[in-house]
Write an enzyme that holds these catalytic residues in place. Structure first.
Site, PDB file in Angstrom:
ATOM      1  CG  ASP A 140       5.808   1.688   9.876  1.00 54.72           C
ATOM      2  OD1 ASP A 140       5.488   2.877  10.022  1.00 54.72           O
ATOM      3  OD2 ASP A 140       5.893   0.886  10.838  1.00 54.72           O
ATOM      4  CB  ALA A 168       7.509   5.250  10.044  1.00 52.42           C
ATOM      5  CG  ASP A 169       3.935   3.465   6.161  1.00 49.32           C
ATOM      6  OD1 ASP A 169       4.872   3.949   5.498  1.00 49.32           O
ATOM      7  OD2 ASP A 169       3.657   2.254   6.143  1.00 49.32           O
ATOM      8  CB  VAL A 170       0.418   7.251  10.507  1.00 51.85           C
ATOM      9  CG1 VAL A 170      -0.514   8.362  10.979  1.00 51.85           C
ATOM     10  CG2 VAL A 170      -0.371   5.955  10.314  1.00 51.85           C
ATOM     11  N   GLY A 173       2.581  10.383   5.948  1.00 48.46           N
ATOM     12  CA  GLY A 173       1.381  10.847   5.260  1.00 48.46           C
ATOM     13  C   GLY A 173       0.986  12.243   5.704  1.00 48.46           C
TER      14      GLY A 173
END
Length: 395
Positions: A140, A168-170, A173
């Site tokens: 991220d 960025a991860d969220v 997802g």
């Protein structure tokens, strides 16, 4: 009431955040989620702390409710055989290994669809399955740096800053959820499965929205503006007498009402401030006037008056203050779950409020390998088989 995704089985071999966050959302919506973890160490986030509660890390707990956990050695032939059998019973695989890793192990999408022709696989990587960076690991923080996000985040005279969460991860997802639901709809219509190639970098670039569009219109790289807005004034953080609040005046009519609340209605008729484009051009003159006026009262006093006038605003709250907010509590964004080790496990709730198929908190974030034996038994393995798997370090 049944969950919207009841009857859908997800095999989740992802770790850390983007993949687990995606599968948790789908689990909240009623899907059955089996979390397949490394047979010796499990999801890395189990060790990311403190804080820990009875040995369970807060980081792991945040993204893994509504799942079952089994351990499996995917490098062993027996482990691969078990995995293929498990996939044959499922609908979706979520994975975030480096590009080509599962293919080398013999359990990539093309290989798995031989045992499950209707399979949907969501492959999450840092940079995608194509392109010159496809073999690079994607974290991220690196994505925030390379995507341009950090270049526009922070004070104008300071260093680039990352966002306070792994955004960025969220976002990846969430985009992965959209891709999976779209693929499910296509499969319902045609019977066809497919692979979803989704990259953290792509998701973060897409999420630059108006900032990227501004650049594409004028070829000028946006600069950091701290808490100000590149296109709207006033739209930023201000200081009240006892703390900070955000005021977001979105149009000229709101600006008129705002100046009335401030006790300076003539400002709205002052030519340099009448329209947003004028306020943007003359903000160095306008902002100090507003700042001086807002310092005369507390942030809650201003909130009461601004709310009545319909001016978007809000105090900057700590996380503790946010969870004490009556609105957050009314919306059930703080929930408690039973857990075998943690008393009254508190978690953030789901923002999805479906009237006919509401989300449910059915299963606590599973202990490491908590359901290995029951899942293997469901697949047809007997107690003797399971004992041998343990002896041979398959599970």
């Amino acid at each position: 009431m049944k969950g919207a995704l009841e009857g859908i089985r997800i095999i989740d071999v992802s770790r850390v955040l983007a993949g687990p966050f995606c599968s948790m959302i789908l689990g909240d919506l009623g899907a059955e989620v089996i979390k397949v973890e490394h047979h010796e160490s499990g999801d890395e986030t189990r060790g990311w702390g403190p804080p820990f509660a009875e040995g369970e890390s807060a980081y792991y707990l945040c993204a893994n409710r509504n799942k079952e956990s089994m351990t499996l050695n995917l490098k062993s032939e027996q482990g691969k055989e078990i995995f293929r059998k498990l996939v044959s019973t499922g609908d979706i695989v979520v994975q975030n290994f480096k590009a080509g890793t599962l293919e080398k192990m013999g359990v990539g999408y093309e290989q798995l669809k031989e045992v499950n022709p209707h399979l949907i696989m969501a492959s999450i990587t840092g940079f995608g399955l194509t392109g010159p960076n496809k073999d690079l690991p994607g974290y991220d923080y690196i994505i925030q740096a390379m995507s341009g996000l950090m270049s526009i985040t922070g004070e104008s005279d300071g260093s680039p800053m990352k966002v306070g969460v792994a955004i960025a991860d969220v976002l990846t997802g969430l985009y992965t959820c959209i891709g999976i639901l779209s693929a499910l709809h296509h499969r319902n219509n045609t019977g066809e499965g497919q692979e979803i190639d989704i990259a953290l970098m792509d998701c973060q670039v897409a999420s630059l929205v108006n900032v990227a569009s501004n650049y594409l219109f004028n070829d000028i790289s946006p600069k950091r503006m701290g808490n100000q807005h590149p296109n709207i004034v006033p739209y930023q953080v201000f200081h009240a007498s006892d703390g900070e609040l955000v005021v977001a005046v979105g149009n000229d009519e709101q600006f008129k009402r705002f100046t009335t609340v401030l006790g300076r209605p003539e400002l709205a008729n002052h030519e340099p401030f009448m329209h947003n484009k004028d306020r943007l051009q003359n903000k160095e003159e306008l902002i100090p006037i507003i700042e001086a006026l807002l310092k005369s009262k507390t942030k809650n006093e201003w909130k009461t008056q601004l709310d009545i006038a319909g001016i978007p605003n809000g105090p900057i709250q700590t996380i503790a203050e946010m969870f004490e907010d009556p609105q957050i509590q009314a919306r059930e964004m703080l929930v408690e779950m039973e857990h075998p080790k943690v008393d009254n496990l508190r978690m953030t709730g789901s923002p999805l409020k479906l009237s006919k198929t509401p989300v449910t908190m059915r299963k606590h974030p599973p202990l490491y390998g908590e359901h290995t034996e029951s899942i293997l038994a469901e697949l047809g393995y007997n107690p003797e088989d399971i004992t041998k798997f343990k002896q041979n370090k398959i599970i």
